[in-house]
Design a protein around this motif. Structure first.
Motif, short mmCIF file in Angstrom:
data_model
loop_
_atom_site.label_atom_id
_atom_site.label_comp_id
_atom_site.label_asym_id
_atom_site.label_seq_id
_atom_site.Cartn_x
_atom_site.Cartn_y
_atom_site.Cartn_z
N UNK A 77 -28.74 36.61 -20.57
CA UNK A 77 -28.99 36.81 -22.00
C UNK A 77 -30.41 37.33 -22.22
N UNK A 78 -31.38 36.75 -21.50
CA UNK A 78 -32.78 37.19 -21.62
C UNK A 78 -32.90 38.67 -21.24
N UNK A 79 -32.29 39.07 -20.14
CA UNK A 79 -32.36 40.46 -19.69
C UNK A 79 -31.65 41.39 -20.67
N UNK A 80 -30.46 41.02 -21.09
CA UNK A 80 -29.68 41.87 -21.99
C UNK A 80 -30.39 42.03 -23.34
N UNK A 81 -30.87 40.94 -23.89
CA UNK A 81 -31.55 41.01 -25.19
C UNK A 81 -32.87 41.77 -25.07
N UNK A 82 -33.58 41.56 -23.98
CA UNK A 82 -34.82 42.29 -23.77
C UNK A 82 -34.58 43.79 -23.67
N UNK A 83 -33.56 44.16 -22.91
CA UNK A 83 -33.22 45.58 -22.76
C UNK A 83 -32.71 46.16 -24.08
N UNK A 84 -31.95 45.37 -24.82
CA UNK A 84 -31.43 45.85 -26.10
C UNK A 84 -32.57 46.04 -27.10
N UNK A 85 -33.49 45.10 -27.13
CA UNK A 85 -34.64 45.21 -28.04
C UNK A 85 -35.52 46.41 -27.68
N UNK A 86 -35.55 46.78 -26.41
CA UNK A 86 -36.38 47.90 -25.94
C UNK A 86 -35.59 49.21 -25.86
N UNK A 87 -34.40 49.24 -26.46
CA UNK A 87 -33.51 50.41 -26.31
C UNK A 87 -34.11 51.70 -26.85
N UNK A 88 -34.84 51.64 -27.94
CA UNK A 88 -35.42 52.87 -28.48
C UNK A 88 -36.41 53.49 -27.49
N UNK A 89 -37.23 52.66 -26.88
CA UNK A 89 -38.17 53.14 -25.87
C UNK A 89 -37.41 53.69 -24.67
#
Length: 156
Positions: free
Chosen positions: A59-71
């Motif tokens: 969950x930490x990895x997925x949410x982190x990657x999702x939050x950074x998706x624009x970058x």
């Protein structure tokens, strides 16, 4: 990658459903995913339930990657201007977002990250996915200084 795929398909998913998807990956896709979302989950065998430490990390990895998706999308879009994120296959997009995020975190060796995600693209993506994912993540790792110019990330 499955959770990141889910977040991309259902950005407003609640925490309970996301945790359930992470904890019980063998559930029928329709229990968590909308019926019109195709999820390539049959290609791998999953346990009935993952331990909490694995669930929390996923969950930490997925949410982190999702939050950074624009970058991530900006980075991969600059490297492959003919294939911006909206034009990429959803699986490839999730794998690339996860890869850019993990390479940016610098917690695991870049060749390991790239190899794992290329293998994931072989399992879940199209015939062209592994080469596409490898080329982009290799370039991202080099741009981030995570791979020297002479080192290859994936063999054969």
């Amino acid at each position: 990658m499955r959770l990141l795929f889910l977040l991309d398909a259902q950005p407003d998913i609640d925490d309970t459903a996301l945790r359930d998807a992470a904890k019980h990956p063998a559930k029928e896709a329709g229990d968590v995913f909308p019926s019109d979302v195709l999820l390539p989950h049959d290609a791998m065998e999953f346990p009935d339930e993952f331990p909490d430490r694995v669930v929390n990390r996923a969950i930490e990895q997925a949410c982190g990657a999702f939050d950074a998706r624009e970058r991530s999308d900006r980075i991969t879009g600059a490297l492959a201007p003919d294939w911006p994120a909206p034009r990429q296959a959803a699986v490839d997009r999730a794998i690339l977002r996860l890869g850019v995020y993990e390479l940016s975190q610098a917690k695991s060796p870049a060749p390991v990250v790239i190899n794992e995600l290329v293998e994931m693209s072989r399992t879940f993506g199209t015939e062209r996915s592994p080469a596409f994912v490898n080329a982009l993540l290799d370039k991202v790792a080099r741009d981030l200084g995570r791979l020297p110019a002479s080192e290859s990330s994936v063999s054969g």
